[in-house]
Design a protein around this motif. Structure first.
Motif, PDB file in Angstrom:
ATOM      1  N   LEU A  31     -34.374 -27.427  23.544  1.00 37.25           N
ATOM      2  CA  LEU A  31     -34.572 -26.389  24.555  1.00 37.25           C
ATOM      3  C   LEU A  31     -35.021 -26.990  25.884  1.00 37.25           C
ATOM      4  N   TYR A  32     -35.904 -27.973  25.798  1.00 41.34           N
ATOM      5  CA  TYR A  32     -36.403 -28.636  27.013  1.00 41.34           C
ATOM      6  C   TYR A  32     -35.256 -29.339  27.731  1.00 41.34           C
ATOM      7  N   GLU A  33     -34.396 -30.021  26.960  1.00 40.18           N
ATOM      8  CA  GLU A  33     -33.268 -30.738  27.550  1.00 40.18           C
ATOM      9  C   GLU A  33     -32.272 -29.762  28.181  1.00 40.18           C
ATOM     10  N   TYR A  34     -32.062 -28.633  27.528  1.00 45.52           N
ATOM     11  CA  TYR A  34     -31.153 -27.643  28.107  1.00 45.52           C
ATOM     12  C   TYR A  34     -31.674 -27.149  29.455  1.00 45.52           C
ATOM     13  N   GLU A  35     -32.963 -26.826  29.509  1.00 47.61           N
ATOM     14  CA  GLU A  35     -33.546 -26.360  30.769  1.00 47.61           C
ATOM     15  C   GLU A  35     -33.479 -27.462  31.831  1.00 47.61           C
ATOM     16  N   ARG A  36     -33.653 -28.709  31.418  1.00 48.99           N
ATOM     17  CA  ARG A  36     -33.573 -29.824  32.369  1.00 48.99           C
ATOM     18  C   ARG A  36     -32.166 -29.949  32.947  1.00 48.99           C
ATOM     19  N   ILE A  37     -31.166 -29.908  32.085  1.00 48.55           N
ATOM     20  CA  ILE A  37     -29.784 -30.041  32.554  1.00 48.55           C
ATOM     21  C   ILE A  37     -29.418 -28.879  33.466  1.00 48.55           C
ATOM     22  N   ARG A  38     -29.847 -27.690  33.075  1.00 52.12           N
ATOM     23  CA  ARG A  38     -29.516 -26.502  33.867  1.00 52.12           C
ATOM     24  C   ARG A  38     -30.112 -26.554  35.264  1.00 52.12           C
ATOM     25  N   SER A  39     -31.237 -27.249  35.413  1.00 52.94           N
ATOM     26  CA  SER A  39     -31.895 -27.330  36.718  1.00 52.94           C
ATOM     27  C   SER A  39     -31.288 -28.392  37.628  1.00 52.94           C
ATOM     28  N   LEU A  40     -30.415 -29.247  37.077  1.00 50.83           N
ATOM     29  CA  LEU A  40     -29.846 -30.333  37.864  1.00 50.83           C
ATOM     30  C   LEU A  40     -28.598 -29.876  38.604  1.00 50.83           C
ATOM     31  N   PRO A  41     -28.491 -30.184  39.885  1.00 53.49           N
ATOM     32  CA  PRO A  41     -27.235 -29.874  40.587  1.00 53.49           C
ATOM     33  C   PRO A  41     -26.122 -30.782  40.071  1.00 53.49           C
ATOM     34  N   LYS A  42     -24.947 -30.234  39.938  1.00 52.62           N
ATOM     35  CA  LYS A  42     -23.816 -31.026  39.452  1.00 52.62           C
ATOM     36  C   LYS A  42     -23.228 -31.823  40.598  1.00 52.62           C
ATOM     37  N   SER A  43     -23.264 -33.165  40.482  1.00 52.85           N
ATOM     38  CA  SER A  43     -22.776 -34.028  41.550  1.00 52.85           C
ATOM     39  C   SER A  43     -21.634 -34.933  41.097  1.00 52.85           C
ATOM     40  N   GLY A  51     -50.050 -49.988  24.491  1.00 54.57           N
ATOM     41  CA  GLY A  51     -49.623 -50.806  25.616  1.00 54.57           C
ATOM     42  C   GLY A  51     -49.257 -50.060  26.869  1.00 54.57           C
ATOM     43  N   LEU A  52     -49.369 -48.730  26.870  1.00 51.27           N
ATOM     44  CA  LEU A  52     -49.013 -47.941  28.044  1.00 51.27           C
ATOM     45  C   LEU A  52     -50.268 -47.554  28.831  1.00 51.27           C
ATOM     46  N   GLU A  53     -50.163 -47.614  30.150  1.00 54.16           N
ATOM     47  CA  GLU A  53     -51.248 -47.095  30.980  1.00 54.16           C
ATOM     48  C   GLU A  53     -51.191 -45.573  31.031  1.00 54.16           C
ATOM     49  N   GLU A  54     -49.972 -45.039  31.070  1.00 55.17           N
ATOM     50  CA  GLU A  54     -49.752 -43.594  31.079  1.00 55.17           C
ATOM     51  C   GLU A  54     -48.722 -43.256  30.007  1.00 55.17           C
ATOM     52  N   PRO A  55     -48.879 -42.122  29.318  1.00 52.63           N
ATOM     53  CA  PRO A  55     -47.888 -41.746  28.295  1.00 52.63           C
ATOM     54  C   PRO A  55     -46.517 -41.505  28.914  1.00 52.63           C
ATOM     55  N   ARG A  56     -45.481 -41.800  28.159  1.00 54.47           N
ATOM     56  CA  ARG A  56     -44.125 -41.596  28.627  1.00 54.47           C
ATOM     57  C   ARG A  56     -43.714 -40.139  28.419  1.00 54.47           C
ATOM     58  N   SER A  57     -42.863 -39.647  29.302  1.00 51.03           N
ATOM     59  CA  SER A  57     -42.344 -38.290  29.176  1.00 51.03           C
ATOM     60  C   SER A  57     -40.855 -38.299  29.489  1.00 51.03           C
ATOM     61  N   GLY A  58     -40.176 -37.234  29.084  1.00 55.14           N
ATOM     62  CA  GLY A  58     -38.749 -37.125  29.366  1.00 55.14           C
ATOM     63  C   GLY A  58     -37.888 -38.104  28.596  1.00 55.14           C
TER      64      GLY A  58
END
Length: 506
Positions: free
Chosen positions: A45-57, A340-347
């Motif tokens: 669901l998160y990936e779908y919302e991400r793709i939908r928010s991207l302009p198609k180039s 080993g990470l300073e900040e957690p990874r996302s996306g």
């Protein structure tokens, strides 16, 4: 009366407002810190919302299906190969999750419209048709004669298909609501109406990740997502005898956690030596538990790479309880999830990284692999109930070879999917994906298998393409019957790229 009506209206507005803004919008604007191949439905669901928010180039290629899809094709590698070898500049996205059968791919089709795909790719395998469920439900049953209505009802159970309630409740209700009893129909209606009910079992995991990655020890998890370890770690974060890393400010301030098992200790302390070439530190591991490690300050002055070496290793096939597993990899300690990470990874929900188990078959001959295959995947069901579905799949392939092919239920939905894209003139590539040569032997030479291929082939016309590549990958490229290792995925990348690249006009 007017006052009560006013309060009722206010309550309903508040309820639907909170439901919309929090559960349909806000939760998908938070960082997604769930790793690859976990939290499947939220990631989808998160990936779908991400793709939908991207302009198609540029051109868009969308890969749909089950875990077969994202274990087979690496999006970034495919994009790179298409651009370098076929002058095709395209974005490649996944809309796939574990257990996604043709029925639910069909229910996804209207979701694809706003994404404007230039090509939809659907790799399928025997597991996607869920044919083994017939023999689970009816030990004496046959797929060429089973009551389709009973199979559909089974497919709608929460244990078999939670996605129908979490991801596609409205679509499922409209498509097969007439097959439901009243209680099931009511649950789907509530799930369709209220997002807080619909997402109640999946949204918490990402919130827990966000909190755990900032304030917790990161020791309770299902998939490692820390820094890349040169010597490799497995999917659960277990090292081998050695592991290397660079010291971080977070390590200097808080240290880090490792899990020590009683099988590593084997009745005595185990030394863990840290070295950067100029400074050594010896830690005596004496207790089977999660242990916090604090490195000497000298390691943080130069910040050179540190190599940790264990005195010995242990083996999961010699262990017991939760540590028992049927593989021969040498095991060390388990690292915290964000090691080993300073900040957690996302996306990174659809970014696959190589793990130890992806390389265990390199250089292995067919005879050794075959013995390992039966041992690792099919032995010890009484001790490993989790392999039950693999045992059921083997039985299904051995039994279905003696049956007549019958295009019912999920096969009908593949036909509907093909018709959908053909009617809209959207290019669609249906792939009979590679299967492990060992499991293929159980049914490949049967009339059932040949007829099922003819059925899939018959869908090819107009914008619909069918591609049969079921036997192109050697057994060493598979981790089980149908999932590729990372090495197998890399081997297949140029093969997929050639077929996909040639679908686009030059």
């Amino acid at each position: 009366m007017k006052k009560r009506l006013f309060f009722l209206i206010c309550f309903l507005v508040f309820l639907f407002g909170i439901d919309f803004f929090v559960f349909q919008k806000l939760q998908f604007h938070l960082p997604n810190e769930s790793p690859w191949n976990t939290n499947h439905f939220f990631n989808f669901l998160y990936e779908y919302e991400r793709i939908r928010s991207l302009p198609k180039s540029k051109k868009r290629i969308i890969i749909v299906g089950s875990s077969v899809a994202y274990y087979s094709i690496d999006a970034s590698s495919l994009e790179k190969t298409l651009k370098e070898k076929y002058a095709l500049d395209a974005d490649v996205f996944y809309l796939a999750y574990a257990g996604n059968s043709p029925l639910y791919v069909y229910l996804l089709l209207d979701w694809l419209e706003p994404l404007k795909p230039d090509l939809v790719v659907y790799p399928v395998n025997f597991i996607d048709y869920r044919l083994h469920r017939t023999y689970v439900l009816f030990p004496e049953g046959r797929n060429d004669s089973v009551d389709e209505g009973l199979v559909i009802q089974d497919a709608l159970t929460f244990g078999e298909a939670p996605q129908s309630l979490w991801v596609f409740p409205k679509e499922t209700l409209l498509e097969v609501g007439s097959k439901m009893d009243f209680e099931t129909w009511s649950r789907y209606l509530v799930s369709s109406s209220f997002s807080f009910y619909r997402y109640k079992d999946i949204y918490e995991q990402n919130l827990q990740n966000l909190i755990q990655h900032r304030f917790g020890r990161n020791t309770s998890y299902h998939s490692y997502m820390g820094v890349s370890i040169p010597e490799s770690v497995n999917g659960l974060g277990w090292t081998g005898k050695q592991f290397s890393f660079f010291p971080t400010k977070k390590m200097e301030e808080k240290g880090f956690w490792i899990e020590v098992t009683p099988f590593l200790l084997a009745g005595s302390n185990c030394q863990l030596v840290f070295s950067n070439g100029n400074h050594n530190q010896v830690v005596n591991l004496s207790q089977a538990r999660w242990t916090q490690i604090h490195l000497d300050v000298d390691f943080f002055r130069e910040r050179n790479k540190i190599t940790a070496t264990l005195e010995r290793v242990w083996y999961a096939h010699e262990a017991s309880g939760a540590y028992l597993d049927y593989h021969w990899d040498p095991m060390g300690v388990r690292l915290e999830q964000t090691f080993g990470l300073e900040e957690p990874r996302s996306g990174v929900q659809y970014i696959r990284e190589p793990r130890t188990e992806d390389f265990r078959y390199n250089g292995m001959d067919d005879e050794t692999y075959t013995r390992y295959f039966y041992y690792r995947l099919l032995e010890g069901l009484d001790k490993r109930p989790g392999i039950g579905y693999l045992v059921a799949l083997k039985l299904a392939k051995e039994r279905i070879r003696n049956e007549k092919f019958r295009p019912f239920f999920h096969f009908r939905y593949i036909q509907k999917i093909a018709d959908h894209f053909r009617n809209r003139n959207v290019p669609f590539l249906l792939i009979n994906n590679p299967e492990n040569p060992i499991s293929l032997r159980w049914y490949e030479d049967s009339e059932w298998y040949k007829d099922h291929l003819r059925y899939l082939q018959s869908m090819e016309s107009g914008s619909v393409h069918f591609w049969d590549i079921h036997d192109v990958l050697p057994m060493q490229g598979f981790s089980d019957f149908h999932h590729f290792t990372y090495v197998g995925m890399e081997q297949m990348n140029p093969i997929y790229a050639e077929r996909i690249g040639n679908l686009f006009p030059k």
